[in-house]
Design an enzyme around this catalytic site. Structure first.
Site: not given
Ligand code: GLU
Length: 494
Positions: A253-255, A257, A469
């Protein structure tokens, strides 16, 4: 000629995802290995979420990876149109067939009723789903409602008992109880089909022989199998590929990676290396060789060798492989040429140069000032975020809220970036200069640099997201509890 036809069917609702490229790669290799055809179909029936920008980005990203297709919306073919939004007629004709043969029914339930039903089912710990309310309408009642133009959808009928049994190429026989399957909406009230309906109709009409797709669709199989039965069509062969995972085994998931192909392109990965890496997800060459080209993979491809254990998308391994490509496949001259075309892309440079030129006195100042445009990450520490009025907690909140604002942008340019950040400053009651401070640190690595708004616009969402991030992590990261609180506060912003 071979009758093997496979397809990738992306929905153009966001950034081109590495998972799409992974599934496209396996479909392409499967078709190529058997002299078949690989098709690209755009599934854009969700009007609100689909965009032509996303479609273009997906096409461009797949092409960049070398995953080109034999038939598609851009290059045509005998089974077009290849964009579902251009096939509305076909779906409405087919939904009529199912209505006529009693396999589907009109449903006039209001969304209020459905919400209430859902709440009741949750409260009573029952299976959530449609209760068949409109199944019992008489033909006369239906006719009258249709004449009154009452808003409605078309749903498929589902057997009440028993189980659906089907084969999956990798898993063998799979059984799912009908009781778990909802009376799926086939046609929405806007007259457009849902994914399940359009997907089955198109796979049949496009003569797809093998549906190779992500494992997340396996639970939808009963609906699909039943639709094939309702139409009296022979179903294709199904194969559900294991999902890509983060190193902690959770679903990629883009959270956790970066998942956008654009990110890997902007970071200077070689397309052949990324494609090779995706080929290593669940697949090994018979020789055990880890470095292989798309053609080599296609030549050796055998789907039964795909392993079901969730393949881990591990950035370190990808970096290792990419380094190997750089060292082994590029002469010094090629390296220089490819590096230059990546770093000094003319469009990007046309925007960056005037910004840098205003701020330097010597050419030797350029690298220091402009470095953040081409390096992977900026190196920052929590101390860099120290500021007279922005506490670390507020800094973190600013970074997170800015990220969510930026992710929601449908148009990406200097003005749109500026306008959302300005809006955020107002909602948070902050001066824009103060709001921009933590962004400066996270994006450029410095408290003062080239305009951070301009920089975000140039770097694009993928790289900006990764840097914001990183900044959030440096400021202590977001625990589950904090995430909940932030989400709540964010929803209340005006
Ligand atoms: N449009 C679906 C997706 O975006 C396609 C799934 C399938 O291959 O059936 O994942």
């Amino acid at each position: 000629m071979s009758n093997i036809r496979t397809r990738i069917a992306p929905s153009p609702t966001g950034d081109p995802h590495v998972g799409t490229a992974y599934i496209a790669l396996f479909n392409r290799c499967f078709a190529n290995q058997q002299q078949g055809k690989f098709i690209l179909r755009i599934e854009d029936t969700d009007k609100a979420r689909s965009s032509s920008r996303s479609e273009q980005d997906i096409l461009q990203a797949l092409r960049w990876l070398g995953l080109d297709w034999d038939e598609g919306p851009d290059n045509g073919g005998d089974y077009g149109p290849y964009r579902q939004s251009e096939r509305s007629e076909i779906y409405s004709t087919h939904s009529q067939i199912l209505l006529e043969n009693g396999c589907a029914f009109h449903c006039f339930c209001t969304s209020e009723r459905l919400t209430l039903l859902r709440q009741e089912q949750i409260a009573n710990k029952q299976q959530v789903g449609y209760d068949g309310h409109c199944l019992h309408l008489t033909p006369g009642e239906v006719k009258a409602k249709l004449e009154r133009k009452e808003e409605h959808v078309i749903r498929m009928k589902i057997p009440e008992a028993g189980e659906c049994v089907f084969d999956d190429l990798l898993r063998g026989e799979v059984r799912i109880n009908w009781s778990q399957i909802d009376m799926q909406v086939l046609m929405k009230s806007d007259g457009l089909p849902t994914y399940h309906f359009a997907n089955v109709v198109d796979d049949h009409l496009m003569a797809i022989s093998h549906v190779i797709r992500g494992e997340e669709w396996i639970n939808s199989m009963p609906k699909h199998v039943l639709l094939y039965e309702y139409f009296g069509w022979e179903a294709p062969i199904f194969c559900h590929m294991p999902l890509l995972r983060n190193p902690d085994k959770s679903k990629l998931s883009k959270r956790k990676n970066p998942t956008s192909i654009g990110y890997y392109r902007a970071m200077g990965y070689m397309p052949a290396a990324l494609t090779n890496y995706l080929g290593m997800m669940g697949w090994t060459m018979p020789s055990g060789e880890e470095k292989f080209s798309l053609d080599e993979m296609a030549k050796e491809f055998d789907i039964s060798r795909v392993s079901l254990g969730g393949p881990i998308f591990d950035r370190e391994k990808l970096d290792w492989l990419n380094g190997k490509y750089i060292r082994e496949d590029l002469s010094d001259a090629e390296f220089m040429a490819q590096f230059a075309s990546w770093a000094f892309q003319s469009e990007k440079m046309a925007i960056i140069v005037p910004l840098i030129k205003q701020r330097v006195e010597r050419f030797s100042d350029v690298a220091d000032l402009g470095q953040f445009f081409i390096s992977a990450d900026v190196s920052i520490a929590s101390g860099d975020f120290e500021h007279k009025s922005i506490t670390p907690e507020l800094g973190l909140k600013i970074l997170q809220f800015s990220l969510w604002h930026l992710e929601a942008l449908t148009e990406w340019n200097r003005e749109s970036v500026e306008s959302v950040l300005q809006g955020l400053a107002t909602s948070l009651g902050l001066k824009i200069r103060d709001l921009l401070f933590p962004l400066f640190i996270a994006i450029t690595g410095k408290g003062v640099s080239i305009s951070v708004i301009e920089s975000i616009a140039i770097l694009g969402l993928d790289i900006s997201r990764a840097r914001l991030r990183d900044g959030i992590t440096v400021l202590g990261g977001v625990s589950k509890k904090l995430a909940k609180n932030l989400e709540k506060e964010y929803r209340l912003l005006d």
